[in-house]
Scaffold this motif. Structure first.
Motif, PDB file in Angstrom:
ATOM      1  N   GLY A 150       0.802  -1.208   0.000  1.00  0.00           N
ATOM      2  CA  GLY A 150       0.000   0.000   0.000  1.00  0.00           C
ATOM      3  C   GLY A 150       0.837   1.261   0.000  1.00  0.00           C
ATOM      4  N   SER A 151       2.156   1.113  -0.180  1.00  0.00           N
ATOM      5  CA  SER A 151       3.004   2.303  -0.169  1.00  0.00           C
ATOM      6  C   SER A 151       3.035   2.989  -1.528  1.00  0.00           C
ATOM      7  CB  SER A 151       4.418   1.918   0.247  1.00  0.00           C
ATOM      8  OG  SER A 151       4.926   0.939  -0.643  1.00  0.00           O
ATOM      9  N   GLY A 152       2.451   2.361  -2.544  1.00  0.00           N
ATOM     10  CA  GLY A 152       2.375   2.983  -3.865  1.00  0.00           C
ATOM     11  C   GLY A 152       3.475   2.546  -4.809  1.00  0.00           C
ATOM     12  N   LYS A 153       4.233   1.504  -4.432  1.00  0.00           N
ATOM     13  CA  LYS A 153       5.357   1.136  -5.295  1.00  0.00           C
ATOM     14  C   LYS A 153       4.897   0.500  -6.611  1.00  0.00           C
ATOM     15  CE  LYS A 153       6.479  -2.877  -2.370  1.00  0.00           C
ATOM     16  NZ  LYS A 153       5.117  -2.972  -1.778  1.00  0.00           N
ATOM     17  N   SER A 154       3.861  -0.326  -6.543  1.00  0.00           N
ATOM     18  CA  SER A 154       3.343  -0.895  -7.793  1.00  0.00           C
ATOM     19  C   SER A 154       2.698   0.183  -8.655  1.00  0.00           C
ATOM     20  CB  SER A 154       2.318  -1.994  -7.498  1.00  0.00           C
ATOM     21  OG  SER A 154       2.972  -3.223  -7.283  1.00  0.00           O
ATOM     22  N   THR A 155       1.960   1.075  -8.011  1.00  0.00           N
ATOM     23  CA  THR A 155       1.335   2.171  -8.763  1.00  0.00           C
ATOM     24  C   THR A 155       2.400   3.007  -9.463  1.00  0.00           C
ATOM     25  OG1 THR A 155      -0.383   2.252  -7.084  1.00  0.00           O
ATOM     26  CG2 THR A 155      -0.248   4.111  -8.586  1.00  0.00           C
ATOM     27  N   PHE A 156       3.500   3.274  -8.742  1.00  0.00           N
ATOM     28  CA  PHE A 156       4.606   4.027  -9.326  1.00  0.00           C
ATOM     29  C   PHE A 156       5.133   3.328 -10.575  1.00  0.00           C
ATOM     30  CE2 PHE A 156       9.322   4.039  -9.412  1.00  0.00           C
ATOM     31  CZ  PHE A 156       9.497   5.306  -9.934  1.00  0.00           C
ATOM     32  N   LEU A 157       5.349   2.014 -10.461  1.00  0.00           N
ATOM     33  CA  LEU A 157       5.888   1.260 -11.588  1.00  0.00           C
ATOM     34  C   LEU A 157       4.924   1.278 -12.771  1.00  0.00           C
ATOM     35  CD1 LEU A 157       8.462  -0.606 -12.052  1.00  0.00           C
ATOM     36  CD2 LEU A 157       6.831  -2.475 -11.949  1.00  0.00           C
ATOM     37  N   ARG A 158       3.615   1.101 -12.452  1.00  0.00           N
ATOM     38  CA  ARG A 158       2.618   1.056 -13.518  1.00  0.00           C
ATOM     39  C   ARG A 158       2.400   2.421 -14.161  1.00  0.00           C
ATOM     40  NH1 ARG A 158      -1.101  -2.971 -13.549  1.00  0.00           N
ATOM     41  NH2 ARG A 158      -2.819  -1.500 -13.554  1.00  0.00           N
ATOM     42  N   CYS A 159       2.767   3.469 -13.448  1.00  0.00           N
ATOM     43  CA  CYS A 159       2.698   4.803 -14.057  1.00  0.00           C
ATOM     44  C   CYS A 159       3.805   4.999 -15.086  1.00  0.00           C
ATOM     45  CB  CYS A 159       2.798   5.893 -12.991  1.00  0.00           C
ATOM     46  SG  CYS A 159       1.233   6.258 -12.172  1.00  0.00           S
ATOM     47  N   LEU A 160       4.937   4.316 -14.880  1.00  0.00           N
ATOM     48  CA  LEU A 160       6.089   4.538 -15.753  1.00  0.00           C
ATOM     49  C   LEU A 160       5.787   4.192 -17.204  1.00  0.00           C
ATOM     50  CD1 LEU A 160       9.160   3.327 -13.641  1.00  0.00           C
ATOM     51  CD2 LEU A 160       8.350   5.648 -14.036  1.00  0.00           C
ATOM     52  N   ASN A 161       4.936   3.183 -17.446  1.00  0.00           N
ATOM     53  CA  ASN A 161       4.548   2.925 -18.839  1.00  0.00           C
ATOM     54  C   ASN A 161       3.071   3.241 -19.062  1.00  0.00           C
ATOM     55  OD1 ASN A 161       3.344   0.773 -17.599  1.00  0.00           O
ATOM     56  ND2 ASN A 161       4.163  -0.798 -18.968  1.00  0.00           N
ATOM     57  N   LEU A 162       2.546   4.061 -18.162  1.00  0.00           N
ATOM     58  CA  LEU A 162       1.200   4.597 -18.302  1.00  0.00           C
ATOM     59  C   LEU A 162       0.089   3.538 -18.308  1.00  0.00           C
ATOM     60  CD1 LEU A 162       2.325   7.436 -18.554  1.00  0.00           C
ATOM     61  CD2 LEU A 162       0.892   7.771 -20.537  1.00  0.00           C
ATOM     62  N   LEU A 163       0.349   2.388 -17.650  1.00  0.00           N
ATOM     63  CA  LEU A 163      -0.777   1.471 -17.435  1.00  0.00           C
ATOM     64  C   LEU A 163      -1.749   2.130 -16.460  1.00  0.00           C
ATOM     65  CD1 LEU A 163       0.564  -2.192 -17.228  1.00  0.00           C
ATOM     66  CD2 LEU A 163      -0.659  -1.067 -19.069  1.00  0.00           C
ATOM     67  N   GLU A 164      -1.200   2.975 -15.579  1.00  0.00           N
ATOM     68  CA  GLU A 164      -2.025   3.890 -14.792  1.00  0.00           C
ATOM     69  C   GLU A 164      -1.742   5.296 -15.310  1.00  0.00           C
ATOM     70  OE1 GLU A 164      -4.146   2.812 -12.743  1.00  0.00           O
ATOM     71  OE2 GLU A 164      -3.393   0.893 -11.995  1.00  0.00           O
ATOM     72  N   THR A 165      -2.808   6.058 -15.535  1.00  0.00           N
ATOM     73  CA  THR A 165      -2.600   7.430 -15.978  1.00  0.00           C
ATOM     74  C   THR A 165      -2.355   8.303 -14.756  1.00  0.00           C
ATOM     75  OG1 THR A 165      -4.344   6.897 -17.529  1.00  0.00           O
ATOM     76  CG2 THR A 165      -3.531   9.154 -17.542  1.00  0.00           C
ATOM     77  N   PRO A 166      -1.202   8.974 -14.693  1.00  0.00           N
ATOM     78  CA  PRO A 166      -0.940   9.816 -13.525  1.00  0.00           C
ATOM     79  C   PRO A 166      -1.943  10.959 -13.442  1.00  0.00           C
ATOM     80  CG  PRO A 166       1.034   9.518 -14.879  1.00  0.00           C
ATOM     81  CD  PRO A 166      -0.103   8.987 -15.660  1.00  0.00           C
ATOM     82  N   THR A 167      -2.236  11.367 -12.208  1.00  0.00           N
ATOM     83  CA  THR A 167      -3.139  12.497 -12.030  1.00  0.00           C
ATOM     84  C   THR A 167      -2.417  13.798 -12.388  1.00  0.00           C
ATOM     85  OG1 THR A 167      -4.110  11.247 -10.218  1.00  0.00           O
ATOM     86  CG2 THR A 167      -4.754  13.556 -10.401  1.00  0.00           C
ATOM     87  N   SER A 168      -1.152  13.886 -11.988  1.00  0.00           N
ATOM     88  CA  SER A 168      -0.347  15.030 -12.413  1.00  0.00           C
ATOM     89  C   SER A 168       1.121  14.658 -12.338  1.00  0.00           C
ATOM     90  CB  SER A 168      -0.639  16.249 -11.535  1.00  0.00           C
ATOM     91  OG  SER A 168      -0.156  16.008 -10.226  1.00  0.00           O
ATOM     92  N   GLY A 169       1.958  15.549 -12.844  1.00  0.00           N
ATOM     93  CA  GLY A 169       3.390  15.270 -12.881  1.00  0.00           C
ATOM     94  C   GLY A 169       3.824  14.870 -14.276  1.00  0.00           C
ATOM     95  N   THR A 170       5.132  14.769 -14.476  1.00  0.00           N
ATOM     96  CA  THR A 170       5.617  14.394 -15.796  1.00  0.00           C
ATOM     97  C   THR A 170       6.578  13.218 -15.700  1.00  0.00           C
ATOM     98  OG1 THR A 170       7.422  15.978 -15.622  1.00  0.00           O
ATOM     99  CG2 THR A 170       5.445  16.723 -16.760  1.00  0.00           C
ATOM    100  N   ILE A 171       6.612  12.447 -16.777  1.00  0.00           N
ATOM    101  CA  ILE A 171       7.559  11.344 -16.894  1.00  0.00           C
ATOM    102  C   ILE A 171       8.286  11.539 -18.218  1.00  0.00           C
ATOM    103  CG2 ILE A 171       7.835   8.857 -17.097  1.00  0.00           C
ATOM    104  CD1 ILE A 171       5.063   8.660 -15.642  1.00  0.00           C
ATOM    105  N   LEU A 172       9.589  11.836 -18.124  1.00  0.00           N
ATOM    106  CA  LEU A 172      10.372  11.975 -19.348  1.00  0.00           C
ATOM    107  C   LEU A 172      11.040  10.647 -19.625  1.00  0.00           C
ATOM    108  CD1 LEU A 172      12.113  15.430 -18.726  1.00  0.00           C
ATOM    109  CD2 LEU A 172      10.172  14.971 -20.226  1.00  0.00           C
ATOM    110  N   PHE A 173      10.699  10.052 -20.771  1.00  0.00           N
ATOM    111  CA  PHE A 173      11.344   8.803 -21.187  1.00  0.00           C
ATOM    112  C   PHE A 173      12.160   9.111 -22.436  1.00  0.00           C
ATOM    113  CE2 PHE A 173      10.988   4.761 -23.712  1.00  0.00           C
ATOM    114  CZ  PHE A 173      11.935   4.070 -22.986  1.00  0.00           C
ATOM    115  N   GLU A 174      13.455   8.949 -22.344  1.00  0.00           N
ATOM    116  CA  GLU A 174      14.372   9.308 -23.425  1.00  0.00           C
ATOM    117  C   GLU A 174      14.104  10.722 -23.914  1.00  0.00           C
ATOM    118  OE1 GLU A 174      13.550   6.014 -26.050  1.00  0.00           O
ATOM    119  OE2 GLU A 174      15.305   4.942 -25.327  1.00  0.00           O
ATOM    120  N   GLY A 175      13.811  11.602 -22.965  1.00  0.00           N
ATOM    121  CA  GLY A 175      13.652  13.008 -23.307  1.00  0.00           C
ATOM    122  C   GLY A 175      12.246  13.434 -23.719  1.00  0.00           C
TER     123      GLY A 175
END
Lengths: 245, 258
Positions: free
Chosen positions: A42-67
């Motif tokens: 419940g600490s959000g580690k899986s959610t964090f990982l799933r946000c990295l390839n947008l399986l979860e759409t982040p509510t806000s913030g940015t993820i730069l992948f290769e720029g």
């Protein structure tokens, strides 16, 4: 920011309704990093990982992948997902296809590889994980450890630049954990960039280049495995380590 | 009661009487031809209605599940995506309306309305009317069957497909639908059998299907037993044959689960 940063996460937030799963995560992942994310459930580690390839759409913030900012809705996320392999807790092999078909589907449809090319690559990867003889088996005929090894090489068939692992050994019988960790270790040795959510502290200690401790949707502490495991600074990390070690 | 009457009061030996009635109901005036042409009509209606039903059902199911999976558009998203959402919402509403109306009214009423109201001023072929009526009717049920099949597939399958870089449509096509179809085959087979038997109400628009054909013979010979039992047996034989085919198909599709 140097050029060898592969993924840069800035102020990532994710809410499920009123519940805040991620509360402003900032992290950057360099090429050939093996980042292991640990933390209580419940600490959000899986959610964090799933946000990295947008399986979860982040509510806000940015993820730069290769720029490229992949949270921008105008970005074709499918393009970027090809370069981000993912391995799931529940394996998620396609049960209606043979092992070989599981591995060649995406390369043939997305990278325009010929059947022979895709199969060649798949077979050599199967060789690497010692499962060449199971190419024509269906997933239901495999053990858990075999399934997860296939899931790893299925993702590798796309030649990803980073591999995301979501608790890859949590659904396995204890005697099968080793064979999967072995594959992951050799992958790390080959220079693959990896982000691993795991409860395997042994793996974190031995293979990780960086360990990140998350709690309540935030990164509480990060550092080298020695720093985290032998000299924890925050109380939350200390009590977490006390419980599990 | 009638059957017992028939056995007890038949003049002469039972068998001879049976043969005589068989002759009068099916042989004289080539009355069997009614049944044959009726059977042809029944099969044509069933086949094309099934085809229409599958197409409508598939489209409606995909629209409904796609809409359910879609996130509400957020601020800052391009206009194209917002428009897409609104459009899909509208189409989804139309689909729901269609399901409610079709599943909420009897098929007999539907076929009567299509023939006597919607096509009242058009001279349309009765078989075509029946195909349209039963096709649209079946579509509603097939849609819900397919939707349940898609929903029965673990979410992880979808995520695994998307994580490899497959698009929504590719994931649906290569990964979700093949598994869903396998799961719903028994339900689809059942829907097909129900459809075949439901076409028996085609007589309401004076279309001579198998049931109506049997009824016409009855009105000629004043013998209810022979033609109606014959009709029932033909339906039974058809259903048994199709059940056999569906079972065979199921076994073939199951060959991948060991």
């Amino acid at each position: 920011m140097t050029t060898d940063v592969l993924i840069e996460v800035k102020d990532l937030k994710k809410e499920f309704g009123r519940q805040k799963a991620l509360n402003g995560v900032n992290v950057h992942i360099k090429k050939a990093d093996v980042m292991v994310v640990i933390g209580p459930s419940g600490s959000g580690k899986s959610t964090f990982l799933r946000c990295l390839n947008l399986l979860e759409t982040p509510t806000s913030g940015t993820i730069l992948f290769e720029g490229t900012d992949i949270t921008d809705p105008r970005v074709d996320i499918n393009e970027h997902r090809r370069k981000m392999g993912m391995v799931f807790q529940q394996f998620n092999l396609f049960p209606h296809m043979t092992v070989l078909k599981n591995m060649t589907l995406a390369p043939m449809k997305l990278l325009n590889k010929s059947k022979a090319e895709a199969e060649d690559k798949a077979m050599s990867l199967l060789e690497r994980v010692g499962l060449r003889d199971r190419a024509d088996a269906y997933p239901s005929q495999l053990s858990g450890g075999q399934k997860q090894r296939i899931a790893i090489v299925r993702a590798l068939c796309m030649d990803p630049n980073v591999m995301l692992f979501d608790e890859p050994t949590s659904a396995l019988d204890p005697e099968m954990v080793g064979e999967v960790l072995e594959v992951m270790k050799s992958l790390a040795d080959s220079g693959m960039t990896m982000v691993v959510v795991s409860h395997e502290m042994g793996f974190a200690r031995e293979v990780a280049t960086r360990v990140v401790f998350m709690d309540e949707g935030c990164i509480v502490e990060e550092g080298s495995p020695e720093d985290i495991f032998t000299a924890p600074k925050s109380d939350r990390l200390k009590s977490f380590l006390n419980k599990i070690l | 009661m009638y059957f017992i009457d028939f056995l007890l009061n038949s003049p002469g030996p039972v068998l001879a009487s049976f043969m005589e009635r068989f002759r009068s109901n099916f042989i004289i005036d080539d009355r069997w031809k009614y049944l044959l042409s009726g059977l042809k009509v029944t099969l044509i209606i069933t086949f094309f209605a099934l085809l229409i039903g599958l197409i409508i059902g598939f489209v409606v199911a995909i629209i409904r599940t796609s809409f359910d999976k879609m996130d509400k558009p957020k601020k800052g998203q391009p206009f194209r995506k917002k428009l897409g959402y609104v459009l899909l919402k509208l189409i989804n509403f139309i689909c729901k309306l269609y399901l409610t109306i079709i599943r909420g009214t009897p098929v007999v009423v539907q076929i009567l309305i299509i023939y006597f109201v919607i096509f009242a001023s058009v001279n349309i072929d009765k078989t075509l009317t029946a195909i349209i009526a039963f096709g649209f009717n079946s579509g509603a049920y097939v849609a819900e069957i397919i939707r349940s099949g898609i929903m029965s597939i673990d979410k992880g399958q979808f995520e695994a497909g998307r994580s490899l870089g497959l698009s929504y449509i590719q994931t649906m096509y290569y990964i979700i639908t093949p598994q869903a179809l396998k799961n719903i085959l028994p339900a689809l087979g059942n829907e097909f059998i129900v459809l075949l038997k439901e076409t028996a109400v085609s007589g309401y628009i004076a279309l001579v299907d198998l049931t109506k054909a049997g009824d016409i013979i009855r009105s000629r010979t004043y013998d209810a037993f022979m033609p109606l039992i014959a009709v029932a047996l033909i339906y039974l034989a058809l259903v048994m044959f199709f059940t056999y085919l569906v079972n065979k198909l199921e076994r073939r599709l199951r060959s991948s689960d060991h």
